[in-house]
Design a protein around this motif. Structure first.
Motif, PDB file in Angstrom:
ATOM      1  N   PRO A 156       0.831  -1.217   0.000  1.00  0.00           N
ATOM      2  CA  PRO A 156       0.000   0.000   0.000  1.00  0.00           C
ATOM      3  C   PRO A 156       0.858   1.256   0.000  1.00  0.00           C
ATOM      4  O   PRO A 156       2.006   1.244   0.468  1.00  0.00           O
ATOM      5  N   VAL A 157       0.302   2.327  -0.511  1.00  0.00           N
ATOM      6  CA  VAL A 157       0.968   3.628  -0.480  1.00  0.00           C
ATOM      7  C   VAL A 157       0.242   4.479   0.551  1.00  0.00           C
ATOM      8  O   VAL A 157      -0.943   4.789   0.397  1.00  0.00           O
ATOM      9  N   PHE A 158       0.937   4.832   1.608  1.00  0.00           N
ATOM     10  CA  PHE A 158       0.350   5.658   2.662  1.00  0.00           C
ATOM     11  C   PHE A 158       0.536   7.140   2.328  1.00  0.00           C
ATOM     12  O   PHE A 158       1.459   7.519   1.607  1.00  0.00           O
ATOM     13  N   SER A 159      -0.362   7.935   2.849  1.00  0.00           N
ATOM     14  CA  SER A 159      -0.256   9.380   2.700  1.00  0.00           C
ATOM     15  C   SER A 159      -0.050   9.971   4.089  1.00  0.00           C
ATOM     16  O   SER A 159      -0.998  10.071   4.883  1.00  0.00           O
ATOM     17  N   ILE A 160       1.178  10.317   4.391  1.00  0.00           N
ATOM     18  CA  ILE A 160       1.526  10.844   5.708  1.00  0.00           C
ATOM     19  C   ILE A 160       1.853  12.325   5.566  1.00  0.00           C
ATOM     20  O   ILE A 160       2.833  12.693   4.916  1.00  0.00           O
ATOM     21  N   LYS A 161       0.993  13.162   6.121  1.00  0.00           N
ATOM     22  CA  LYS A 161       1.131  14.616   5.991  1.00  0.00           C
ATOM     23  C   LYS A 161       1.230  15.012   4.518  1.00  0.00           C
ATOM     24  O   LYS A 161       2.075  15.817   4.115  1.00  0.00           O
ATOM     25  N   ASN A 162       0.367  14.386   3.717  1.00  0.00           N
ATOM     26  CA  ASN A 162       0.259  14.636   2.272  1.00  0.00           C
ATOM     27  C   ASN A 162       1.500  14.196   1.487  1.00  0.00           C
ATOM     28  O   ASN A 162       1.687  14.612   0.333  1.00  0.00           O
ATOM     29  N   VAL A 163       2.322  13.370   2.091  1.00  0.00           N
ATOM     30  CA  VAL A 163       3.499  12.830   1.416  1.00  0.00           C
ATOM     31  C   VAL A 163       3.296  11.329   1.198  1.00  0.00           C
ATOM     32  O   VAL A 163       3.047  10.598   2.157  1.00  0.00           O
ATOM     33  N   PRO A 164       3.381  10.837  -0.048  1.00  0.00           N
ATOM     34  CA  PRO A 164       3.207   9.403  -0.278  1.00  0.00           C
ATOM     35  C   PRO A 164       4.412   8.602   0.220  1.00  0.00           C
ATOM     36  O   PRO A 164       5.558   8.973  -0.033  1.00  0.00           O
ATOM     37  N   LEU A 169      -6.532   1.976   6.452  1.00  0.00           N
ATOM     38  CA  LEU A 169      -7.078   2.384   5.159  1.00  0.00           C
ATOM     39  C   LEU A 169      -7.341   3.890   5.102  1.00  0.00           C
ATOM     40  O   LEU A 169      -7.267   4.497   4.032  1.00  0.00           O
ATOM     41  N   LYS A 170      -7.626   4.489   6.229  1.00  0.00           N
ATOM     42  CA  LYS A 170      -7.864   5.935   6.273  1.00  0.00           C
ATOM     43  C   LYS A 170      -6.640   6.723   5.815  1.00  0.00           C
ATOM     44  O   LYS A 170      -6.757   7.833   5.293  1.00  0.00           O
ATOM     45  N   TYR A 171      -5.469   6.149   6.021  1.00  0.00           N
ATOM     46  CA  TYR A 171      -4.223   6.852   5.723  1.00  0.00           C
ATOM     47  C   TYR A 171      -3.585   6.384   4.418  1.00  0.00           C
ATOM     48  O   TYR A 171      -2.442   6.737   4.130  1.00  0.00           O
ATOM     49  N   CYS A 172      -4.310   5.622   3.644  1.00  0.00           N
ATOM     50  CA  CYS A 172      -3.776   5.141   2.377  1.00  0.00           C
ATOM     51  C   CYS A 172      -4.133   6.078   1.237  1.00  0.00           C
ATOM     52  O   CYS A 172      -5.205   6.687   1.223  1.00  0.00           O
ATOM     53  N   GLN A 173      -3.237   6.181   0.288  1.00  0.00           N
ATOM     54  CA  GLN A 173      -3.463   7.010  -0.892  1.00  0.00           C
ATOM     55  C   GLN A 173      -4.246   6.217  -1.928  1.00  0.00           C
ATOM     56  O   GLN A 173      -4.048   5.018  -2.099  1.00  0.00           O
ATOM     57  N   SER A 174      -5.157   6.917  -2.625  1.00  0.00           N
ATOM     58  CA  SER A 174      -5.939   6.266  -3.676  1.00  0.00           C
ATOM     59  C   SER A 174      -6.040   7.181  -4.887  1.00  0.00           C
ATOM     60  O   SER A 174      -6.438   8.342  -4.762  1.00  0.00           O
ATOM     61  N   ASN A 175      -5.679   6.665  -6.048  1.00  0.00           N
ATOM     62  CA  ASN A 175      -5.838   7.384  -7.311  1.00  0.00           C
ATOM     63  C   ASN A 175      -6.921   6.689  -8.128  1.00  0.00           C
ATOM     64  O   ASN A 175      -6.838   5.475  -8.360  1.00  0.00           O
ATOM     65  N   TYR A 176      -7.901   7.449  -8.593  1.00  0.00           N
ATOM     66  CA  TYR A 176      -9.036   6.836  -9.276  1.00  0.00           C
ATOM     67  C   TYR A 176      -9.758   7.855 -10.131  1.00  0.00           C
ATOM     68  O   TYR A 176      -9.504   9.067 -10.042  1.00  0.00           O
TER      69      TYR A 176
END
Length: 306
Positions: free
Chosen positions: A146-154, A280-287
């Motif tokens: 998974p790709v996490f988004s931590i402080k808007n950083v993947p 899952l709340k902190y995961c990045q999603s592109n769609y």
């Protein structure tokens, strides 16, 4: 069959409702299996027993339905379908069934009813992904890189396997004809063809993923065990002592580790689902928005609504 709740940065319907889809998947998988198994049993029986004309006609009707499970697309004619061979053994049938469910798993981990991520076609033939999905029980939840988004950083994560009793962060370390030597926290040694070469220790990436999970759990006030695993199904891992809270599973230790996972008998736990939900709340999603005309022709698809 472990459930794929997140894959790379693809959108997942488990993000929408982690409390609904795991149990729904288990129920629907059982329903599909029962239908396929009964159909297979009827056909196998028709090969070994004499039946009257009416029973034979009924079995033929069932077998026609069976063959439709194997179609590649909706435009194939029945003549092409008739080339399908019935699985010979129960093991063959299980393999066939799991292979047919794989597209549904990937669909659920890359789309919702309204949105869809673009999936590389190579994903469907990814051996490691199939291994985790097809060799572990239904109550295991898999986050596949998974790709996490931590402080808007993947931030890329390692494989995360969420069982009813805890989380394992897994680093896969495999290469043909190589032996790995765990030397220190920063660097390891690979021995291949009588040559030694240093490489970055798997502990670096494992600790990064563990730290992200721990921080997310602390923020959400979640208490759920986290363990790290360096896994090699075909290579020897040489070490003197195991790193703290980290299991080194080489070819010699693999079978024991694998059987422990397979033999875990436990239903889904609320604490497990809560932990998955928070991650899952902190995961990045592109769609993108799903095209209204898109139609799923997979005969093993699960009926659902959002």
């Amino acid at each position: 069959m472990a459930q794929l709740i997140k894959m790379y940065n693809y959108i997942s319907r488990y993000e929408w409702n982690i409390y609904r889809y795991p149990s729904q998947f288990i129920r629907m998988k059982k329903e599909h299996w029962d239908k396929v198994y009964n159909l297979w049993s009827l056909e196998k029986q028709s090969y070994t027993n004499e039946v009257d004309a009416e029973e034979e006609m009924e079995n033929t009707r069932f077998f026609s339905k069976w063959k439709l499970f194997s179609r590649k697309n909706e435009t194939q004619d029945f003549e092409e379908e008739s080339k399908t061979e019935l699985p010979e053994t129960l093991s063959d049938l299980k393999r066939y069934f799991l292979d047919k469910l794989l597209p549904t798993q990937i669909k659920w981990a890359s789309s919702t009813i309204s949105y869809v991520s673009f999936v590389k076609q190579t994903i469907y033939q990814h051996e490691l992904l199939q291994y985790f999905l097809q060799r572990f029980p239904d109550t295991y939840l898999l986050m596949y890189y998974p790709v996490f988004s931590i402080k808007n950083v993947p931030v890329d994560g390692e494989i995360i396997l969420i069982s009813p009793i805890g989380i394992e962060v897994i680093y896969i370390l495999e290469e043909d004809n190589a032996t790995f030597v765990a030397s220190d926290e920063r660097s390891w040694v690979k021995v291949k063809d009588n040559k030694e070469s240093k490489f970055l220790s798997p502990m670096v990436s494992l600790k990064r993923t563990e730290h992200m999970i721990s921080s997310i759990f602390k923020q959400g006030k979640i208490d759920f065990p986290i363990h790290k695993v360096i896994l090699s199904r075909k290579n020897k891992i040489v070490h003197t002592t195991e790193p703290y809270r980290t299991k080194l599973v080489g070819v010699a230790e693999y079978e024991k580790w694998f059987e422990e996972k397979r033999n875990l008998v436990s239903p889904l736990k609320n604490r497990q689902l809560r932990a998955a939900e928070e991650l899952l709340k902190y995961c990045q999603s592109n769609y993108v928005k799903r095209p209204e005309w898109e139609e799923d022709t997979n005969p093993f698809k699960f009926d659902e609504e959002e």
